[in-house]
Motif scaffolding. Sequence first.
Motif, PDB file in Angstrom:
ATOM      1  N   TRP A  79       0.853  -1.190   0.000  1.00 14.82           N
ATOM      2  CA  TRP A  79       0.000   0.000   0.000  1.00 14.82           C
ATOM      3  C   TRP A  79       0.888   1.240   0.000  1.00 14.82           C
ATOM      4  O   TRP A  79       1.870   1.317   0.734  1.00 14.82           O
ATOM      5  CB  TRP A  79      -0.912  -0.001   1.222  1.00 14.82           C
ATOM      6  CG  TRP A  79      -2.016  -1.010   1.107  1.00 14.82           C
ATOM      7  CD1 TRP A  79      -1.906  -2.355   1.313  1.00 14.82           C
ATOM      8  CD2 TRP A  79      -3.371  -0.759   0.756  1.00 14.82           C
ATOM      9  NE1 TRP A  79      -3.112  -2.955   1.107  1.00 14.82           N
ATOM     10  CE2 TRP A  79      -4.044  -1.999   0.758  1.00 14.82           C
ATOM     11  CE3 TRP A  79      -4.088   0.382   0.429  1.00 14.82           C
ATOM     12  CZ2 TRP A  79      -5.398  -2.125   0.466  1.00 14.82           C
ATOM     13  CZ3 TRP A  79      -5.432   0.266   0.141  1.00 14.82           C
ATOM     14  CH2 TRP A  79      -6.071  -0.975   0.153  1.00 14.82           C
ATOM     15  N   GLN A  82      -0.314   7.962   1.040  1.00 10.69           N
ATOM     16  CA  GLN A  82      -0.712   9.182   0.335  1.00 10.69           C
ATOM     17  C   GLN A  82      -0.675  10.407   1.245  1.00 10.69           C
ATOM     18  O   GLN A  82      -0.486  11.516   0.784  1.00 10.69           O
ATOM     19  CB  GLN A  82      -2.132   9.028  -0.214  1.00 10.69           C
ATOM     20  CG  GLN A  82      -2.304   7.889  -1.184  1.00 10.69           C
ATOM     21  CD  GLN A  82      -1.713   8.207  -2.532  1.00 10.69           C
ATOM     22  OE1 GLN A  82      -2.118   9.161  -3.168  1.00 10.69           O
ATOM     23  NE2 GLN A  82      -0.747   7.418  -2.951  1.00 10.69           N
ATOM     24  N   ARG A  96      -3.121   3.963  -0.512  1.00  9.27           N
ATOM     25  CA  ARG A  96      -3.799   3.613  -1.752  1.00  9.27           C
ATOM     26  C   ARG A  96      -3.090   2.421  -2.385  1.00  9.27           C
ATOM     27  O   ARG A  96      -1.859   2.328  -2.357  1.00  9.27           O
ATOM     28  CB  ARG A  96      -3.770   4.794  -2.695  1.00  9.27           C
ATOM     29  CG  ARG A  96      -4.542   4.578  -3.958  1.00  9.27           C
ATOM     30  CD  ARG A  96      -4.527   5.834  -4.773  1.00  9.27           C
ATOM     31  NE  ARG A  96      -5.412   5.636  -5.912  1.00  9.27           N
ATOM     32  CZ  ARG A  96      -5.982   6.604  -6.561  1.00  9.27           C
ATOM     33  NH1 ARG A  96      -5.768   7.853  -6.215  1.00  9.27           N
ATOM     34  NH2 ARG A  96      -6.762   6.352  -7.585  1.00  9.27           N
ATOM     35  N   MET A 101      -8.624   2.370  -1.411  1.00 11.94           N
ATOM     36  CA  MET A 101      -8.020   3.289  -0.438  1.00 11.94           C
ATOM     37  C   MET A 101      -8.286   2.747   0.960  1.00 11.94           C
ATOM     38  O   MET A 101      -9.272   2.068   1.201  1.00 11.94           O
ATOM     39  CB  MET A 101      -8.550   4.705  -0.613  1.00 11.94           C
ATOM     40  CG  MET A 101     -10.023   4.889  -0.379  1.00 11.94           C
ATOM     41  SD  MET A 101     -10.273   5.409   1.329  1.00 11.94           S
ATOM     42  CE  MET A 101     -12.033   5.486   1.417  1.00 11.94           C
ATOM     43  N   SER A 122     -11.267   4.173  -4.543  1.00 16.89           N
ATOM     44  CA  SER A 122     -10.891   5.537  -4.911  1.00 16.89           C
ATOM     45  C   SER A 122     -11.911   6.069  -5.907  1.00 16.89           C
ATOM     46  O   SER A 122     -12.439   5.319  -6.732  1.00 16.89           O
ATOM     47  CB  SER A 122      -9.509   5.555  -5.555  1.00 16.89           C
ATOM     48  OG  SER A 122      -8.558   5.079  -4.656  1.00 16.89           O
TER      49      SER A 122
END
Length: 123
Positions: A79, A82, A96, A101, A122
């Motif tokens: 992952w 972000q 993300r 997400m 997302s």
Amino acid sequence: MHQRLLVFTVVLGCLLMAVPISAQVNYPDDIKSVVAQYPGSQVEMAMKMAQGSQVILSSEDSTEKVYASYKQALSSSGWENQMEMNHQEGIQGHWRQGDKMFHVVVTKNDEKTQIVLMLGRSQ
């Protein structure tokens, strides 16, 4: 009449004691497929929505320890982080992976650490 009231009270008391046992909430399977439940935490609430799932956990551990555990688990399984924010109430981060997400919010109240995990798509 007195005996009926006593029986009613005993039956009602037994029913009320059974409610917490039957109200146990499970850790959502889709979130479990991304990251394991934090060790020793208790599931307080779980919700499944069309866009994904959310779970609220509680723990005795510090916000820093809990957040670090999720950060390490998410990052090591591919992952991409972000956003990460430290604030007075705690720590939160957003990851993300493809069109998915994952959001982690860890805060401390007077007694326990609260962990909110959200998994969705997302936009």
